[in-house]
Enzyme design. Structure first.
Site, PDB file in Angstrom:
ATOM      1  N   SER A  95      -2.586   5.062   4.778  1.00 29.07           N
ATOM      2  CA  SER A  95      -3.454   5.853   3.907  1.00 29.07           C
ATOM      3  C   SER A  95      -3.155   7.345   4.042  1.00 29.07           C
ATOM      4  O   SER A  95      -3.190   8.084   3.057  1.00 29.07           O
ATOM      5  CB  SER A  95      -4.932   5.564   4.199  1.00 29.07           C
ATOM      6  OG  SER A  95      -5.260   5.905   5.526  1.00 29.07           O
ATOM      7  N   SER A  96      -2.819   7.794   5.237  1.00 30.79           N
ATOM      8  CA  SER A  96      -2.494   9.211   5.443  1.00 30.79           C
ATOM      9  C   SER A  96      -1.223   9.603   4.679  1.00 30.79           C
ATOM     10  O   SER A  96      -1.112  10.718   4.180  1.00 30.79           O
ATOM     11  CB  SER A  96      -2.301   9.517   6.928  1.00 30.79           C
ATOM     12  OG  SER A  96      -3.499   9.283   7.623  1.00 30.79           O
ATOM     13  N   GLU A 122      11.778   2.873  -0.449  1.00 29.39           N
ATOM     14  CA  GLU A 122      12.017   3.476  -1.764  1.00 29.39           C
ATOM     15  C   GLU A 122      10.954   4.553  -1.940  1.00 29.39           C
ATOM     16  O   GLU A 122       9.864   4.290  -2.422  1.00 29.39           O
ATOM     17  CB  GLU A 122      11.914   2.430  -2.870  1.00 29.39           C
ATOM     18  CG  GLU A 122      12.847   1.249  -2.689  1.00 29.39           C
ATOM     19  CD  GLU A 122      12.121  -0.044  -2.408  1.00 29.39           C
ATOM     20  OE1 GLU A 122      10.891  -0.107  -2.570  1.00 29.39           O
ATOM     21  OE2 GLU A 122      12.785  -1.008  -2.014  1.00 29.39           O
ATOM     22  N   GLN A 139       3.009   0.668   7.656  1.00 28.49           N
ATOM     23  CA  GLN A 139       2.500  -0.306   8.619  1.00 28.49           C
ATOM     24  C   GLN A 139       2.944  -1.700   8.212  1.00 28.49           C
ATOM     25  O   GLN A 139       2.981  -2.034   7.038  1.00 28.49           O
ATOM     26  CB  GLN A 139       0.985  -0.224   8.726  1.00 28.49           C
ATOM     27  CG  GLN A 139       0.252  -0.361   7.422  1.00 28.49           C
ATOM     28  CD  GLN A 139      -1.213   0.020   7.550  1.00 28.49           C
ATOM     29  OE1 GLN A 139      -1.774   0.025   8.627  1.00 28.49           O
ATOM     30  NE2 GLN A 139      -1.837   0.314   6.429  1.00 28.49           N
TER      31      GLN A 139
END
Length: 178
Positions: A95-96, A122, A139
């Protein structure tokens, strides 16, 4: 079903999941954080052709980082080499990373049982953003496979991405018949 942290650890101990380098502090509740390797690549031609071998130019991310530009597809690579012998690995962005406007894969987030390599990323971005070698980039999550696998990816004669690499690998679409 997705493997929990405890199950990922059990599978690492059994050798059905291999992550190298591995550091326990990157194990999440149900995922393992992977990091951007030092190599990036871009395609030499601005117009890509699915029937042709589109060549890439490799370069290293300098110590001060590298600024990604919108409108350019960058191929990156994970620092981590992985092997998955009994589960289906999925690579997702953190998410970061997403909150910086960075996408780490266009469509290729799923690995196959038997995939043994680094992961080519990519990478695209919404606005200019500086990235660094070694930064958390994604992750890995692991799914249980239902049923017996007939042919593992690393045993397939026609697998296009079996060669072990520390640098990003360009599209091998041109090897398909169409």
């Amino acid at each position: 079903m997705i493997l929990s942290d405890k199950r990922i650890l059990e599978e690492i101990e059994k050798g059905t999941i291999v992550i190298s380098p591995y550091d326990r502090k990157y194990l999440g509740t149900n995922s393992y954080d992977v990091h951007l390797g030092k190599h990036l690549a871009t395609y030499k031609d601005r117009i890509l052709d699915a029937r042709k071998h589109n060549e890439i130019e490799h370069f290293e991310i300098p110590e001060e980082g590298y600024v990604l530009q919108p409108g350019t597809l960058y191929l990156g690579v994970t620092l981590e080499y992985t092997e998955t012998h009994a589960h289906v690995p999925f690579l997702e962005g953190k998410s970061s990373t997403g909150r910086l406007g960075i996408d780490i894969h266009a469509t290729a987030g799923k690995g196959d049982v038997g995939f043994c390599n680094t992961w080519t990323l990519e990478i695209s971005c919404a606005q200019p953003v500086r990235v660094y070698a070694g930064m958390p980039i994604g992750q890995l999550i692991y799914f249980v496979v239902e049923g017996e696998v007939e042919t593992m990816y690393n045993k397939k004669g026609n697998a296009k991405y079996n060669g072990r690499t520390v640098r990003p690998v360009e599209s091998m679409m041109w090897r398909n018949e169409f």
